[in-house]
Write a protein that holds these residues in place. Sequence first.
Motif, PDB file in Angstrom:
ATOM      1  N   GLY A  46       0.830  -1.203   0.000  1.00  0.00           N
ATOM      2  CA  GLY A  46       0.000   0.000   0.000  1.00  0.00           C
ATOM      3  C   GLY A  46       0.859   1.245   0.000  1.00  0.00           C
ATOM      4  O   GLY A  46       1.939   1.278  -0.595  1.00  0.00           O
ATOM      5  N   ARG A  47       0.429   2.254   0.695  1.00  0.00           N
ATOM      6  CA  ARG A  47       1.171   3.520   0.765  1.00  0.00           C
ATOM      7  C   ARG A  47       2.407   3.405   1.627  1.00  0.00           C
ATOM      8  O   ARG A  47       2.417   2.704   2.624  1.00  0.00           O
ATOM      9  CB  ARG A  47       0.283   4.610   1.378  1.00  0.00           C
ATOM     10  N   LEU A  80       4.337   6.414  12.995  1.00  0.00           N
ATOM     11  CA  LEU A  80       5.337   7.335  12.449  1.00  0.00           C
ATOM     12  C   LEU A  80       5.097   8.794  12.821  1.00  0.00           C
ATOM     13  O   LEU A  80       5.831   9.654  12.364  1.00  0.00           O
ATOM     14  CB  LEU A  80       5.372   7.222  10.915  1.00  0.00           C
ATOM     15  N   THR A  81       4.110   9.070  13.630  1.00  0.00           N
ATOM     16  CA  THR A  81       3.802  10.468  13.938  1.00  0.00           C
ATOM     17  C   THR A  81       4.745  11.024  15.000  1.00  0.00           C
ATOM     18  O   THR A  81       5.311  10.287  15.804  1.00  0.00           O
ATOM     19  CB  THR A  81       2.347  10.625  14.404  1.00  0.00           C
ATOM     20  N   ALA A 129      -3.610  -3.202   0.047  1.00  0.00           N
ATOM     21  CA  ALA A 129      -2.555  -3.629   0.965  1.00  0.00           C
ATOM     22  C   ALA A 129      -2.944  -4.983   1.540  1.00  0.00           C
ATOM     23  O   ALA A 129      -4.034  -5.492   1.278  1.00  0.00           O
ATOM     24  CB  ALA A 129      -2.372  -2.595   2.083  1.00  0.00           C
ATOM     25  N   ILE A 130      -2.055  -5.530   2.321  1.00  0.00           N
ATOM     26  CA  ILE A 130      -2.306  -6.786   3.024  1.00  0.00           C
ATOM     27  C   ILE A 130      -2.172  -6.513   4.515  1.00  0.00           C
ATOM     28  O   ILE A 130      -1.223  -5.853   4.950  1.00  0.00           O
ATOM     29  CB  ILE A 130      -1.304  -7.873   2.602  1.00  0.00           C
ATOM     30  N   ILE A 131      -3.122  -7.009   5.267  1.00  0.00           N
ATOM     31  CA  ILE A 131      -2.976  -7.035   6.721  1.00  0.00           C
ATOM     32  C   ILE A 131      -2.477  -8.436   7.038  1.00  0.00           C
ATOM     33  O   ILE A 131      -3.199  -9.414   6.871  1.00  0.00           O
ATOM     34  CB  ILE A 131      -4.305  -6.752   7.440  1.00  0.00           C
ATOM     35  N   ARG A 132      -1.214  -8.536   7.419  1.00  0.00           N
ATOM     36  CA  ARG A 132      -0.607  -9.842   7.700  1.00  0.00           C
ATOM     37  C   ARG A 132      -0.672 -10.105   9.203  1.00  0.00           C
ATOM     38  O   ARG A 132      -0.006  -9.425   9.987  1.00  0.00           O
ATOM     39  CB  ARG A 132       0.830  -9.883   7.212  1.00  0.00           C
ATOM     40  N   ALA A 182      -4.001   3.217   6.197  1.00  0.00           N
ATOM     41  CA  ALA A 182      -2.817   3.004   7.027  1.00  0.00           C
ATOM     42  C   ALA A 182      -1.685   2.638   6.071  1.00  0.00           C
ATOM     43  O   ALA A 182      -1.926   2.109   4.994  1.00  0.00           O
ATOM     44  CB  ALA A 182      -3.062   1.880   8.030  1.00  0.00           C
ATOM     45  N   ILE A 183      -0.467   2.918   6.479  1.00  0.00           N
ATOM     46  CA  ILE A 183       0.666   2.749   5.568  1.00  0.00           C
ATOM     47  C   ILE A 183       1.439   1.456   5.826  1.00  0.00           C
ATOM     48  O   ILE A 183       1.265   0.803   6.849  1.00  0.00           O
ATOM     49  CB  ILE A 183       1.609   3.966   5.645  1.00  0.00           C
ATOM     50  N   ASP A 184       2.304   1.122   4.889  1.00  0.00           N
ATOM     51  CA  ASP A 184       3.168  -0.051   4.973  1.00  0.00           C
ATOM     52  C   ASP A 184       3.913  -0.044   6.311  1.00  0.00           C
ATOM     53  O   ASP A 184       4.523   0.952   6.679  1.00  0.00           O
ATOM     54  CB  ASP A 184       4.154  -0.017   3.806  1.00  0.00           C
ATOM     55  N   GLY A 185       3.837  -1.152   7.029  1.00  0.00           N
ATOM     56  CA  GLY A 185       4.521  -1.268   8.317  1.00  0.00           C
ATOM     57  C   GLY A 185       3.669  -0.897   9.519  1.00  0.00           C
ATOM     58  O   GLY A 185       4.101  -1.083  10.660  1.00  0.00           O
TER      59      GLY A 185
END
Length: 160
Positions: A16-17, A61-62, A30-33, A119-122
């Motif tokens: 995803g982003r 990340l904020t 995206a994938i929710i793993r 939501a972003i990658d990671g």
Amino acid sequence: MSEDISVRPIAHVIGGRKEPTDDYWGGTQAIIRIDDPNFTAESVQGLDEFSHLEVVFHFHLTDKTDLHFGARAARDNPEWPKVGVFGHRNMRRTNWLGVSRCKLLKVDGLDLHVEDLDAIDGTPVLDIKPWFKEMGPRGNPHQPPWVGEMLTDYFAPNQN
């Protein structure tokens, strides 16, 4: 009254982003793993019968010093009224929690393929729930006009 509550991620967003942005989340896949070893394929049994998920995640990340407890205009736009922290849905939260509703495209083992998850990658995922339409708003929901103005392009197709 203060008490600490400890939570740990049960999953992470994959793909995803890469960077958080204000708009154009539409079509983002995206994938929710689910990577917590306590969960097995039985944990997602029957989930593929649902069209949407509600996902609770951590804004990891904020800037933790960028809290605004008082009133301020959304996106610092002086055209919109100042509202308090509980009148916003952004990442500037005391506990840095986000909630997103997204489309469930498919379940592949412990990988949940989703679309329109903002939501972003990671991103650490704290909980995943199926969306029950009966749990949606009851009555006649309403909101101030500035919210619709602000979110005009939020789920517009990605511009990249």
